[in-house]
Design a protein around this motif. Structure first.
Motif, PDB file in Angstrom:
ATOM      1  N   LEU A   1     137.430  40.275  50.906  1.00 45.46           N
ATOM      2  CA  LEU A   1     138.421  41.250  50.057  1.00 45.46           C
ATOM      3  C   LEU A   1     139.526  42.032  51.136  1.00 45.46           C
ATOM      4  O   LEU A   1     139.151  42.243  52.309  1.00 45.46           O
ATOM      5  N   SER A   2     140.541  42.250  50.431  1.00 46.77           N
ATOM      6  CA  SER A   2     141.834  43.241  51.219  1.00 46.77           C
ATOM      7  C   SER A   2     141.822  44.477  50.597  1.00 46.77           C
ATOM      8  O   SER A   2     141.393  44.396  49.204  1.00 46.77           O
ATOM      9  N   HIS A   3     141.775  45.428  51.098  1.00 47.06           N
ATOM     10  CA  HIS A   3     141.527  46.821  50.623  1.00 47.06           C
ATOM     11  C   HIS A   3     143.076  47.541  50.912  1.00 47.06           C
ATOM     12  O   HIS A   3     143.722  47.398  52.046  1.00 47.06           O
ATOM     13  N   PHE A   4     143.613  48.326  49.807  1.00 44.69           N
ATOM     14  CA  PHE A   4     144.632  48.838  49.913  1.00 44.69           C
ATOM     15  C   PHE A   4     144.643  50.334  49.414  1.00 44.69           C
ATOM     16  O   PHE A   4     144.070  50.624  48.183  1.00 44.69           O
TER      17      PHE A   4
ATOM     18  N   THR B   1     161.701  53.362  36.555  1.00 44.01           N
ATOM     19  CA  THR B   1     161.240  54.435  35.984  1.00 44.01           C
ATOM     20  C   THR B   1     160.894  55.598  36.483  1.00 44.01           C
ATOM     21  O   THR B   1     160.541  56.586  36.272  1.00 44.01           O
ATOM     22  N   GLY B   2     161.496  55.681  37.975  1.00 49.81           N
ATOM     23  CA  GLY B   2     161.339  56.800  38.693  1.00 49.81           C
ATOM     24  C   GLY B   2     159.963  57.027  39.349  1.00 49.81           C
ATOM     25  O   GLY B   2     159.821  57.836  40.293  1.00 49.81           O
ATOM     26  N   LEU B   3     158.948  56.175  39.284  1.00 53.10           N
ATOM     27  CA  LEU B   3     157.805  56.346  39.940  1.00 53.10           C
ATOM     28  C   LEU B   3     158.073  55.929  41.358  1.00 53.10           C
ATOM     29  O   LEU B   3     158.423  54.834  41.805  1.00 53.10           O
ATOM     30  N   HIS B   4     157.536  56.585  42.579  1.00 53.94           N
ATOM     31  CA  HIS B   4     157.576  56.332  43.736  1.00 53.94           C
ATOM     32  C   HIS B   4     156.219  55.786  44.300  1.00 53.94           C
ATOM     33  O   HIS B   4     155.115  56.562  44.247  1.00 53.94           O
ATOM     34  N   VAL B   5     156.208  54.766  44.788  1.00 53.50           N
ATOM     35  CA  VAL B   5     154.933  54.005  45.146  1.00 53.50           C
ATOM     36  C   VAL B   5     154.945  53.747  46.552  1.00 53.50           C
ATOM     37  O   VAL B   5     155.871  53.258  47.198  1.00 53.50           O
ATOM     38  N   HIS B   6     153.948  54.157  47.375  1.00 51.04           N
ATOM     39  CA  HIS B   6     153.720  53.756  48.731  1.00 51.04           C
ATOM     40  C   HIS B   6     152.348  52.973  48.698  1.00 51.04           C
ATOM     41  O   HIS B   6     151.159  53.388  48.258  1.00 51.04           O
ATOM     42  N   VAL B   7     152.265  51.789  49.394  1.00 53.71           N
ATOM     43  CA  VAL B   7     151.087  50.765  49.466  1.00 53.71           C
ATOM     44  C   VAL B   7     150.778  50.852  51.131  1.00 53.71           C
ATOM     45  O   VAL B   7     151.501  50.620  51.744  1.00 53.71           O
ATOM     46  N   ARG B   8     149.409  50.993  51.477  1.00 51.18           N
ATOM     47  CA  ARG B   8     149.046  50.877  52.787  1.00 51.18           C
ATOM     48  C   ARG B   8     147.770  50.168  52.997  1.00 51.18           C
ATOM     49  O   ARG B   8     146.864  50.274  52.089  1.00 51.18           O
ATOM     50  N   THR B   9     147.721  49.028  53.942  1.00 52.07           N
ATOM     51  CA  THR B   9     146.514  48.146  54.212  1.00 52.07           C
ATOM     52  C   THR B   9     145.680  49.225  54.768  1.00 52.07           C
ATOM     53  O   THR B   9     145.848  49.978  55.521  1.00 52.07           O
ATOM     54  N   LEU B  10     144.399  49.055  54.175  1.00 50.89           N
ATOM     55  CA  LEU B  10     143.345  49.805  54.639  1.00 50.89           C
ATOM     56  C   LEU B  10     142.702  48.688  55.923  1.00 50.89           C
ATOM     57  O   LEU B  10     142.273  47.599  55.285  1.00 50.89           O
ATOM     58  N   HIS B  11     142.080  49.168  56.951  1.00 52.89           N
ATOM     59  CA  HIS B  11     141.371  48.593  57.934  1.00 52.89           C
ATOM     60  C   HIS B  11     139.752  48.609  57.505  1.00 52.89           C
ATOM     61  O   HIS B  11     139.434  49.465  56.824  1.00 52.89           O
ATOM     62  N   ASP B  12     139.231  47.861  58.226  1.00 58.57           N
ATOM     63  CA  ASP B  12     137.428  47.759  57.984  1.00 58.57           C
ATOM     64  C   ASP B  12     136.917  49.215  57.946  1.00 58.57           C
ATOM     65  O   ASP B  12     136.086  49.666  57.197  1.00 58.57           O
ATOM     66  N   ASN B  13     137.401  49.992  59.031  1.00 59.02           N
ATOM     67  CA  ASN B  13     136.493  51.139  59.158  1.00 59.02           C
ATOM     68  C   ASN B  13     137.069  52.106  58.155  1.00 59.02           C
ATOM     69  O   ASN B  13     136.499  53.216  58.025  1.00 59.02           O
TER      70      ASN B  13
ATOM     71  N   THR C   1     152.324  43.359  50.871  1.00 61.89           N
ATOM     72  CA  THR C   1     154.021  43.122  50.506  1.00 61.89           C
ATOM     73  C   THR C   1     153.927  42.594  48.891  1.00 61.89           C
ATOM     74  O   THR C   1     154.628  43.168  48.274  1.00 61.89           O
ATOM     75  N   ARG C   2     152.853  41.785  48.808  1.00 59.86           N
ATOM     76  CA  ARG C   2     152.729  41.618  47.251  1.00 59.86           C
ATOM     77  C   ARG C   2     152.558  42.367  46.326  1.00 59.86           C
ATOM     78  O   ARG C   2     153.141  42.767  45.226  1.00 59.86           O
ATOM     79  N   LEU C   3     151.616  43.347  46.754  1.00 64.57           N
ATOM     80  CA  LEU C   3     151.365  44.364  45.675  1.00 64.57           C
ATOM     81  C   LEU C   3     152.516  45.486  45.732  1.00 64.57           C
ATOM     82  O   LEU C   3     152.941  46.009  44.689  1.00 64.57           O
ATOM     83  N   ALA C   4     153.197  45.608  46.959  1.00 66.02           N
ATOM     84  CA  ALA C   4     154.058  46.886  46.831  1.00 66.02           C
ATOM     85  C   ALA C   4     155.407  46.150  46.110  1.00 66.02           C
ATOM     86  O   ALA C   4     156.197  46.993  45.500  1.00 66.02           O
ATOM     87  N   ASP C   5     155.761  44.876  46.216  1.00 65.37           N
ATOM     88  CA  ASP C   5     156.717  44.279  45.624  1.00 65.37           C
ATOM     89  C   ASP C   5     156.437  44.419  43.995  1.00 65.37           C
ATOM     90  O   ASP C   5     157.392  44.615  43.252  1.00 65.37           O
TER      91      ASP C   5
END
Length: 188
Positions: free
Chosen positions: A9-12, A79-91, A66-70
């Motif tokens: 799994l990748s987490h964001f 729509t004016g929603l401001h979105v920020h996506v960050r990859t989470l590391h294992d810890n 990148t895929r999620l943010a795109d």
């Protein structure tokens, strides 16, 4: 290898801020659903006339930030929603094990600078971990009242009664009502 994260799994962490309107949560979760993401944790609130939400989402690898943010950008630029996506590391994706007693601290009184700082400083100085915090200005323009609600994990050996005694001096100094009560966790 961290044993609390599944290898596949990748987490964001996804943060969204917007002027409030009906349907924001449905719009956000629709994007996640279409992509096949799992919503693991979330918190949202209204701040003035703005809406803010933070989500922890997962997706089977390979899947990129990148895929999620795109996908969010394609759906929300208009729509004016401001979105920020960050990859989470294992810890960063292990659930926190809350060792001590859980409590709810509520503060109510006349609006004045420093209420949040003074209460949270007293708790921080005694290693009380705040896990959730909300404030609201209520009442009228002539007589505004301030409400602070926070959830906290007490360090081993500290009781709700200890917290009440700790905050008693602040209660008098700030001329506010402060209540502390135990929160009973629910097991599923």
């Amino acid at each position: 290898m961290n044993d609390c994260r599944k290898d596949n799994l990748s987490h964001f962490a996804v943060t969204v801020i917007s002027k409030d309107r009906p349907g924001i949560v449905a719009d956000i979760t629709e994007v996640l659903y279409r992509l096949g993401c799992n919503l693991e944790d979330s918190s949202c609130t209204m701040l003035g006339g703005d809406f803010a939400i933070i989500l922890i989402v997962s997706h089977e690898k390979p899947f990129t930030r990148t895929r999620l943010a795109d996908e969010f950008r394609a759906n929300f630029d208009r729509t004016g929603l401001h979105v920020h996506v960050r990859t989470l590391h294992d810890n960063e994706v292990c659930p926190v094990k809350e060792e001590g007693e859980l409590c709810l601290v509520s503060v109510y009184g006349s609006d004045q600078p420093g209420i949040v700082y003074r209460v949270t400083r007293e708790l921080a100085d005694r290693t009380v971990n705040i896990t959730d915090l909300n404030t609201r200005l209520i009442g009228t323009k002539e007589t505004p009242a301030y409400v602070l609600m926070l959830e906290a994990v007490l360090p081993q050996g500290m009781t709700v009664e200890d917290v009440e005694l700790l905050l008693e001096k602040l209660k008098k100094e700030l001329n506010v009502e402060i209540q502390v009560r135990v929160i009973t966790p629910v097991s599923l």
